[in-house]
Scaffold this active site. Structure first.
Site, PDB file in Angstrom:
ATOM      1  N   HIS A  16      -2.397  -6.337  -2.647  1.00 44.78           N
ATOM      2  CA  HIS A  16      -1.057  -5.747  -1.352  1.00 44.78           C
ATOM      3  C   HIS A  16      -0.666  -7.760  -1.615  1.00 44.78           C
ATOM      4  O   HIS A  16      -0.070  -8.163  -1.590  1.00 44.78           O
ATOM      5  CB  HIS A  16      -1.185  -6.102   0.058  1.00 44.78           C
ATOM      6  CG  HIS A  16      -2.164  -4.738   0.386  1.00 44.78           C
ATOM      7  ND1 HIS A  16      -3.076  -4.089  -0.030  1.00 44.78           N
ATOM      8  CD2 HIS A  16      -1.306  -3.389   0.197  1.00 44.78           C
ATOM      9  CE1 HIS A  16      -3.848  -3.106   0.764  1.00 44.78           C
ATOM     10  NE2 HIS A  16      -2.565  -2.639   1.011  1.00 44.78           N
ATOM     11  N   ASP A  51       0.825  -3.100  -3.110  1.00 40.90           N
ATOM     12  CA  ASP A  51       1.387  -2.138  -2.080  1.00 40.90           C
ATOM     13  C   ASP A  51       2.624  -3.107  -1.378  1.00 40.90           C
ATOM     14  O   ASP A  51       2.266  -4.014  -0.771  1.00 40.90           O
ATOM     15  CB  ASP A  51       0.551  -1.623  -1.508  1.00 40.90           C
ATOM     16  CG  ASP A  51      -0.462  -0.057  -2.318  1.00 40.90           C
ATOM     17  OD1 ASP A  51       0.470  -0.672  -3.424  1.00 40.90           O
ATOM     18  OD2 ASP A  51      -0.672   0.448  -1.888  1.00 40.90           O
TER      19      ASP A  51
HETATM   20 ZN   LIG Z   1       0.780   0.497   2.314  1.00 39.25          ZN
END
Ligand SMILES: [Zn+2]
Length: 242
Positions: A196, A50
């Site tokens: 991430h 993400d």
């Molecule tokens: Zn996010």
């Protein structure tokens, strides 16, 4: 009189708890359907990233995935897609899937349906301009879903994707070893792993996910050691949404 007041307060607490559960708890299905994990039976896990694209983390992650022949899914922010279109083009070219993670990474709590639709539409358009493809999967910033989101997703023919496992790589004190250990701690057949390659609230260029990059080879090695294979998160979706 007091008991009426108490009953009213009880109701308000109950409603607040229900809204909290529906919107904040990452595997809740109350507001609408979200994929949390895939069906078991084929020893598959899906790797998702993400908050990118962000140089150099996204590129370093792509290098590692390429070296292992692994396909992942990148939930990108529209504003970063516009800023780093070449990285998005590379993600697409190298066979990974792209997902929509809103344009500006707001928490959707209390946001209007119109604002939610704008965040999703503008990101769909940004990704389509670069790749020619409109994503079918969406992940809410912070995992927080809100009223109106699911009707927007239905209109767009999109599917909400949450996660079942994470390395908690946004927690500053976690080392690369911690991230690798936490990612695989509860790994099961069908796991959707959240990591991430960027940061919704930081400036691109800040190397905040160097530890995720450092943890990735150990995560891959452990996933293979347990006999799992990596698939796109799309392989976990019901047939109509593929
Ligand atoms: Zn996010």
């Amino acid at each position: 009189m007091h008991w009426i007041l108490l009953a009213l307060m009880g109701c308000m607490v109950g409603v607040a708890a229900a809204v909290y559960y529906a919107c904040w708890v990452h595997d809740s299905q109350l507001l609408g359907p979200s994929l949390v994990r895939g069906a078991a039976g084929a020893k598959r896990v899906a790797l998702t990233f993400d908050d990118g694209p962000t140089p150099p983390c996204t590129e370093q992650i792509l290098d590692i995935l390429k070296a292992h022949g692994i396909q992942a899914t990148f939930f990108v922010n529209g504003k970063l897609v516009e800023r780093f279109p070449n990285i998005v083009a590379r993600i697409h070219r190298e066979g990974h899937a792209l997902g929509n993670h809103t344009y500006s990474h707001p928490c959707l709590r209390l946001k209007s349906r119109k604002r939610i639709a704008w965040e999703i539409d503008r990101t769909q358009e940004a990704i389509e301009r670069v790749t020619g493809v409109r994503p079918k999967v969406f992940r809410s910033p912070y995992g927080v879903r809100w009223f109106g989101l699911f009707s927007v997703l239905r209109e767009q023919g999109m599917w909400s994707v949450q996660w079942s496992d994470t390395g908690f790589d946004w927690v500053e004190k976690n080392t690369a070893e911690d991230i690798a250990a936490k990612t695989v701690a509860n790994l099961r057949d069908g796991s959707v792993i959240l990591l991430h390659d960027g940061c919704g609230a930081c400036e691109p260029g800040e190397v905040i996910h160097a530890k995720t990059v450092a943890a990735l080879p150990a995560i891959i090695e452990e996933v293979y050691r347990r006999g799992f294979k990596f698939v796109s998160v799309h392989d976990f979706l019901p047939p109509r949404t593929r």
